[in-house]
Motif scaffolding. Structure first.
Motif, PDB file in Angstrom:
ATOM      1  N   VAL A   4       0.861  -1.178   0.000  1.00 14.54           N
ATOM      2  CA  VAL A   4       0.000   0.000   0.000  1.00 14.54           C
ATOM      3  C   VAL A   4       0.903   1.236   0.000  1.00 14.54           C
ATOM      4  CG1 VAL A   4      -0.191   0.032   2.523  1.00 14.54           C
ATOM      5  CG2 VAL A   4      -1.962   1.105   1.146  1.00 14.54           C
ATOM      6  N   GLY A   5       0.449   2.283  -0.661  1.00 15.05           N
ATOM      7  CA  GLY A   5       1.195   3.534  -0.654  1.00 15.05           C
ATOM      8  C   GLY A   5       1.155   4.185   0.719  1.00 15.05           C
ATOM      9  N   ILE A   6       2.181   4.948   1.014  1.00 13.59           N
ATOM     10  CA  ILE A   6       2.294   5.542   2.348  1.00 13.59           C
ATOM     11  C   ILE A   6       1.138   6.497   2.670  1.00 13.59           C
ATOM     12  CG2 ILE A   6       3.792   7.454   1.678  1.00 13.59           C
ATOM     13  CD1 ILE A   6       5.321   6.849   4.367  1.00 13.59           C
ATOM     14  N   SER A   7       0.655   7.233   1.683  1.00 11.33           N
ATOM     15  CA  SER A   7      -0.460   8.162   1.928  1.00 11.33           C
ATOM     16  C   SER A   7      -1.728   7.408   2.283  1.00 11.33           C
ATOM     17  CB  SER A   7      -0.704   9.042   0.707  1.00 11.33           C
ATOM     18  OG  SER A   7       0.411   9.860   0.461  1.00 11.33           O
ATOM     19  N   VAL A  29       4.684  -1.015   2.996  1.00 10.62           N
ATOM     20  CA  VAL A  29       4.255   0.371   2.833  1.00 10.62           C
ATOM     21  C   VAL A  29       5.275   1.025   1.912  1.00 10.62           C
ATOM     22  CG1 VAL A  29       3.725   2.543   3.975  1.00 10.62           C
ATOM     23  CG2 VAL A  29       3.228   0.376   5.132  1.00 10.62           C
ATOM     24  N   THR A  30       4.790   1.443   0.750  1.00 12.37           N
ATOM     25  CA  THR A  30       5.687   1.948  -0.288  1.00 12.37           C
ATOM     26  C   THR A  30       5.743   3.470  -0.292  1.00 12.37           C
ATOM     27  OG1 THR A  30       3.931   1.950  -1.955  1.00 12.37           O
ATOM     28  CG2 THR A  30       5.249  -0.062  -1.749  1.00 12.37           C
ATOM     29  N   SER A  31       6.871   3.957  -0.768  1.00 11.36           N
ATOM     30  CA  SER A  31       7.103   5.386  -0.894  1.00 11.36           C
ATOM     31  C   SER A  31       7.615   5.656  -2.313  1.00 11.36           C
ATOM     32  CB  SER A  31       8.142   5.817   0.138  1.00 11.36           C
ATOM     33  OG  SER A  31       8.402   7.187   0.039  1.00 11.36           O
ATOM     34  N   GLN A  32       7.670   6.901  -2.688  1.00 13.00           N
ATOM     35  CA  GLN A  32       8.202   7.220  -4.014  1.00 13.00           C
ATOM     36  C   GLN A  32       9.650   6.778  -4.142  1.00 13.00           C
ATOM     37  OE1 GLN A  32       7.445  11.413  -4.531  1.00 13.00           O
ATOM     38  NE2 GLN A  32       5.469  11.014  -5.496  1.00 13.00           N
ATOM     39  N   ASN A  33      10.396   6.884  -3.064  1.00 11.92           N
ATOM     40  CA  ASN A  33      11.779   6.422  -3.027  1.00 11.92           C
ATOM     41  C   ASN A  33      11.771   5.006  -2.438  1.00 11.92           C
ATOM     42  OD1 ASN A  33      14.458   5.873  -2.594  1.00 11.92           O
ATOM     43  ND2 ASN A  33      14.888   7.751  -1.450  1.00 11.92           N
ATOM     44  N   ASN A  37      10.803   2.352   1.641  1.00  9.94           N
ATOM     45  CA  ASN A  37       9.745   1.368   1.872  1.00  9.94           C
ATOM     46  C   ASN A  37       9.962   0.668   3.208  1.00  9.94           C
ATOM     47  OD1 ASN A  37       8.834   2.043  -0.655  1.00  9.94           O
ATOM     48  ND2 ASN A  37       9.417   0.127  -1.623  1.00  9.94           N
ATOM     49  N   VAL A  38       8.864   0.302   3.852  1.00  5.36           N
ATOM     50  CA  VAL A  38       8.941  -0.414   5.125  1.00  5.36           C
ATOM     51  C   VAL A  38       7.970  -1.593   5.100  1.00  5.36           C
ATOM     52  CG1 VAL A  38       9.619   1.614   6.480  1.00  5.36           C
ATOM     53  CG2 VAL A  38       7.198   1.031   6.256  1.00  5.36           C
ATOM     54  N   VAL A  39       8.195  -2.513   6.009  1.00  5.31           N
ATOM     55  CA  VAL A  39       7.289  -3.646   6.185  1.00  5.31           C
ATOM     56  C   VAL A  39       6.672  -3.527   7.568  1.00  5.31           C
ATOM     57  CG1 VAL A  39       7.120  -6.157   6.353  1.00  5.31           C
ATOM     58  CG2 VAL A  39       8.640  -5.115   4.654  1.00  5.31           C
ATOM     59  N   VAL A  40       5.360  -3.634   7.636  1.00  5.54           N
ATOM     60  CA  VAL A  40       4.632  -3.581   8.902  1.00  5.54           C
ATOM     61  C   VAL A  40       4.188  -5.008   9.216  1.00  5.54           C
ATOM     62  CG1 VAL A  40       2.612  -2.655  10.089  1.00  5.54           C
ATOM     63  CG2 VAL A  40       3.817  -1.249   8.402  1.00  5.54           C
ATOM     64  N   MET A  41       4.504  -5.455  10.431  1.00  2.00           N
ATOM     65  CA  MET A  41       4.094  -6.797  10.838  1.00  2.00           C
ATOM     66  C   MET A  41       3.616  -6.747  12.286  1.00  2.00           C
ATOM     67  SD  MET A  41       7.928  -8.501  11.200  1.00  2.00           S
ATOM     68  CE  MET A  41       7.344 -10.082  10.851  1.00  2.00           C
ATOM     69  N   SER A  42       2.875  -7.771  12.682  1.00  2.00           N
ATOM     70  CA  SER A  42       2.354  -7.800  14.046  1.00  2.00           C
ATOM     71  C   SER A  42       3.502  -8.023  15.035  1.00  2.00           C
ATOM     72  CB  SER A  42       1.317  -8.917  14.203  1.00  2.00           C
ATOM     73  OG  SER A  42       1.947 -10.182  14.174  1.00  2.00           O
ATOM     74  N   LYS A  43       3.314  -7.555  16.243  1.00  2.00           N
ATOM     75  CA  LYS A  43       4.310  -7.739  17.305  1.00  2.00           C
ATOM     76  C   LYS A  43       4.510  -9.222  17.565  1.00  2.00           C
ATOM     77  CE  LYS A  43       6.528  -6.307  21.234  1.00  2.00           C
ATOM     78  NZ  LYS A  43       7.164  -7.521  21.665  1.00  2.00           N
ATOM     79  N   ARG A  44       3.441  -9.980  17.540  1.00  2.00           N
ATOM     80  CA  ARG A  44       3.512 -11.429  17.766  1.00  2.00           C
ATOM     81  C   ARG A  44       4.402 -12.097  16.718  1.00  2.00           C
ATOM     82  NH1 ARG A  44      -1.611 -12.314  17.160  1.00  2.00           N
ATOM     83  NH2 ARG A  44      -1.400 -12.762  14.976  1.00  2.00           N
ATOM     84  N   ASP A  45       4.232 -11.731  15.456  1.00  2.00           N
ATOM     85  CA  ASP A  45       5.060 -12.299  14.392  1.00  2.00           C
ATOM     86  C   ASP A  45       6.506 -11.826  14.493  1.00  2.00           C
ATOM     87  OD1 ASP A  45       2.896 -13.701  13.406  1.00  2.00           O
ATOM     88  OD2 ASP A  45       2.438 -12.224  11.849  1.00  2.00           O
ATOM     89  N   TYR A  46       6.693 -10.573  14.868  1.00  2.00           N
ATOM     90  CA  TYR A  46       8.045 -10.043  15.042  1.00  2.00           C
ATOM     91  C   TYR A  46       8.769 -10.802  16.160  1.00  2.00           C
ATOM     92  CZ  TYR A  46      11.850  -6.921  16.262  1.00  2.00           C
ATOM     93  OH  TYR A  46      13.087  -6.409  16.551  1.00  2.00           O
ATOM     94  N   ASP A  47       8.079 -10.986  17.288  1.00  2.00           N
ATOM     95  CA  ASP A  47       8.683 -11.726  18.407  1.00  2.00           C
ATOM     96  C   ASP A  47       9.044 -13.143  17.994  1.00  2.00           C
ATOM     97  OD1 ASP A  47       8.433  -9.512  20.040  1.00  2.00           O
ATOM     98  OD2 ASP A  47       6.610 -10.246  21.041  1.00  2.00           O
ATOM     99  N   SER A  48       8.167 -13.788  17.254  1.00  2.00           N
ATOM    100  CA  SER A  48       8.421 -15.152  16.775  1.00  2.00           C
ATOM    101  C   SER A  48       9.640 -15.189  15.863  1.00  2.00           C
ATOM    102  CB  SER A  48       7.186 -15.677  16.040  1.00  2.00           C
ATOM    103  OG  SER A  48       7.430 -16.941  15.500  1.00  2.00           O
ATOM    104  N   MET A  49       9.752 -14.212  14.974  1.00  2.00           N
ATOM    105  CA  MET A  49      10.884 -14.141  14.065  1.00  2.00           C
ATOM    106  C   MET A  49      12.187 -13.925  14.844  1.00  2.00           C
ATOM    107  SD  MET A  49      11.492 -11.614  10.806  1.00  2.00           S
ATOM    108  CE  MET A  49      11.676 -10.158  11.823  1.00  2.00           C
ATOM    109  N   GLN A  50      12.143 -13.069  15.850  1.00  2.00           N
ATOM    110  CA  GLN A  50      13.333 -12.810  16.659  1.00  2.00           C
ATOM    111  C   GLN A  50      13.759 -14.067  17.422  1.00  2.00           C
ATOM    112  OE1 GLN A  50      15.286  -9.935  16.797  1.00  2.00           O
ATOM    113  NE2 GLN A  50      14.045  -9.554  14.997  1.00  2.00           N
ATOM    114  N   GLU A  51      12.796 -14.807  17.937  1.00  2.00           N
ATOM    115  CA  GLU A  51      13.108 -16.048  18.650  1.00  2.00           C
ATOM    116  C   GLU A  51      13.727 -17.074  17.700  1.00  2.00           C
ATOM    117  OE1 GLU A  51      10.925 -19.430  21.398  1.00  2.00           O
ATOM    118  OE2 GLU A  51       9.857 -17.588  20.913  1.00  2.00           O
ATOM    119  N   THR A  52      13.166 -17.177  16.499  1.00  2.00           N
ATOM    120  CA  THR A  52      13.724 -18.098  15.495  1.00  2.00           C
ATOM    121  C   THR A  52      15.153 -17.713  15.151  1.00  2.00           C
ATOM    122  OG1 THR A  52      11.540 -18.543  14.567  1.00  2.00           O
ATOM    123  CG2 THR A  52      13.442 -18.991  13.150  1.00  2.00           C
TER     124      THR A  52
END
Length: 89
Positions: A4-7, A29-33, A37-52
């Motif tokens: 999705v675009g940032i706006s 989340v995309t930007s003109q540059n 760009n960034v990726v938004v993910m749930s805290k639960r998924d982020y924690d799982s990824m960090q543990e892995t």
């Protein structure tokens, strides 16, 4: 993974955050540059990824897992019945 675009993301922030949390599907989340760009993910998924990542970077633990896999593949594993009786009576 949706993008999705940032706006649009900014205008509908609550909706996108809820969708990411409900579906466990990261959102780009995309930007003109493209460097912005960034990726938004749930805290639960982020924690799982960090543990892995922590497990995968622990050489001692990974060696134990690989040794166990090799033992099981060589037929040295044992199958146990799951005891589902959790009553304290």
């Amino acid at each position: 993974m949706d993008a999705v675009g940032i706006s649009n993301f900014r205008r509908n922030l609550r909706e996108y955050v809820q969708k990411v949390n409900d579906n466990s599907d990261p959102l780009i989340v995309t930007s003109q540059n493209s460097d912005d760009n960034v990726v938004v993910m749930s805290k639960r998924d982020y924690d799982s990824m960090q543990e892995t990542m922590a497990v995968l970077s622990n050489m001692y633990l990974m060696n134990k897992i690989q040794r166990g896999d090799a033992q099981f593949a060589a037929g040295k594993g044992q199958v146990h019945e799951l005891n589902e009786n959790f009553d304290d009576d």
